[in-house]
Enzyme design. Structure first.
Site, PDB file in Angstrom:
ATOM      1  N   ASP A  73      -0.246   5.309   0.764  1.00 43.20           N
ATOM      2  CA  ASP A  73      -0.449   6.331   1.784  1.00 43.20           C
ATOM      3  C   ASP A  73      -0.616   5.696   3.157  1.00 43.20           C
ATOM      4  O   ASP A  73      -1.495   4.856   3.365  1.00 43.20           O
ATOM      5  CB  ASP A  73      -1.678   7.181   1.440  1.00 43.20           C
ATOM      6  CG  ASP A  73      -1.688   8.510   2.168  1.00 43.20           C
ATOM      7  OD1 ASP A  73      -0.744   8.787   2.935  1.00 43.20           O
ATOM      8  OD2 ASP A  73      -2.638   9.290   1.979  1.00 43.20           O
TER       9      ASP A  73
ATOM     10  N   ASP B 203       0.842  -1.188   0.000  1.00 39.60           N
ATOM     11  CA  ASP B 203       0.000   0.000   0.000  1.00 39.60           C
ATOM     12  C   ASP B 203       0.887   1.252   0.000  1.00 39.60           C
ATOM     13  O   ASP B 203       2.083   1.175   0.322  1.00 39.60           O
ATOM     14  CB  ASP B 203      -0.888  -0.035   1.254  1.00 39.60           C
ATOM     15  CG  ASP B 203      -1.717   1.216   1.408  1.00 39.60           C
ATOM     16  OD1 ASP B 203      -2.519   1.513   0.511  1.00 39.60           O
ATOM     17  OD2 ASP B 203      -1.538   1.915   2.428  1.00 39.60           O
TER      18      ASP B 203
END
Length: 333
Positions: free
Chosen positions: A24, A22
């Site tokens: 952010d 992932d």
């Protein structure tokens, strides 16, 4: 990597031949890189898997490189890309009642339209063109007119595919309205729930693993309801890092249980342990270190015992068995 060219990073990363990471909250926060993430990922087989459909893979990769994170354009998989692939499968399986390329109405960024064209769709301007599919992804330009065109097309029979269903969008100012909230308006107007390509569905993780030929992939992220739940849905091991959304106490009682827990992608303190006795989980410190890393190590050893207690409908208390462990538990948020 370190200055000697040696691979760095949390040791659990070495047990896998591909990382599905992932962005952010995991690799960067807002506009700043998460300390240690770039070095931990250097030299590894990585696909950056993001639910953000408002930017192209090229834009995302450029941002990563600007932050010192190693990333080629092909190392990024967005939910918009996954949505286009999913939409093609759905439309192709359904068959067309007209000749030519399938038609798509795109509610989203211009880059989403470009991805749809690459996937073999003819992008149309609205419901009057009788699109075969409505593709819905986040964009600040998604207004009443666009949502209304989508609703008209869906009511006329277009397949509805959303890039993701995140109800909020993390920013430096806080949580803004996410794609899922805009999708909810269309669902309310049509009664049709879209097929979602993004996390926490398994599709993106399978596509990402195939992209790098990973037979033993690890899904990595900071959100339990998307990154960890999605990795679990895909049948993969997961790593939750405490650099973003998930908190220590949330992890302690979640049903979306990661395989591994770490402070970040780099730091690890060996030797920590925990035991349960008489309704109490006691954590014992191993190697000392920064309190935020120690807090993650305390959680990593205590969580499995608390999860087992939750499953058995037992209540347990977590305490530190020594001064270092007590300070680590006290630092939980």
């Amino acid at each position: 990597m370190d200055t000697n060219g040696q691979r760095t990073g949390h040791p659990v990363l070495d047990s896998y031949n591909g990382l599905l990471v992932d962005l952010d909250g995991t690799v960067y926060r807002g506009g700043a890189p998460v300390p240690g993430a770039a070095g931990a990922l250097a030299g590894r087989r990585v696909v950056y898997v993001t639910n953000n459909a408002s930017r192209s893979p090229r834009e995302v990769a450029h941002q990563l490189r600007s932050l010192g994170v190693p990333a080629a354009d092909g190392d990024v998989l967005t939910s918009a890309q996954a949505a286009c692939r999913l939409a093609r499968e759905v439309v192709d399986n359904r068959g067309l009642d007209h000749p030519g390329r399938p038609r798509a109405y795109v509610v989203g960024a211009a880059s989403f339209g470009d991805l749809a064209r690459t996937a073999g769709f003819t992008v149309v301007d609205g419901a009057a063109a009788h699109p075969d599919v409505v593709l819905h992804g986040h964009s600040p330009e998604n207004d009443w007119a666009r949502l209304s065109e989508a609703a008209l097309a869906i009511r006329a029979g277009a397949v509805y595919v959303a890039s993701n269903m995140d109800t909020t969008l993390p920013t430096e100012r806080g949580l803004l309205v996410g794609n899922g909230s805009m999708v909810a308006a269309v669902v309310s107007a049509t009664g049709v729930t879209p097929v979602s390509a993004g996390k926490p569905g398994p599709a993106m993780f399978h596509v990402a693993a195939d992209q790098i030929g990973a037979s033993r992939p690890l899904a990595v992220g900071d959100r339990l309801d998307t990154d960890i739940a999605g990795g679990i849905a895909a049948g993969m091991d997961t790593l939750c890092v405490l650099t973003g959304v998930a908190t220590h106490r949330e992890l302690l009682h979640t049903t979306d249980r990661p395989t591994h827990i770490a402070a970040n992608l780099r730091d690890h303190l060996p030797g920590w342990s925990a035991r349960e006795e008489d309704g109490r989980v006691t954590v014992s410190a191993g190697e000392p270190g920064p309190v935020e890393v120690a807090a993650a190590e305390a959680l990593a050893v205590a969580a499995p015992l608390v999860w087992a207690a939750d499953d058995a409908a037992r209540t347990v208390e977590v305490v530190g068995g020594d001064a270092v462990a007590a300070a680590a538990v006290e630092a939980w948020r």
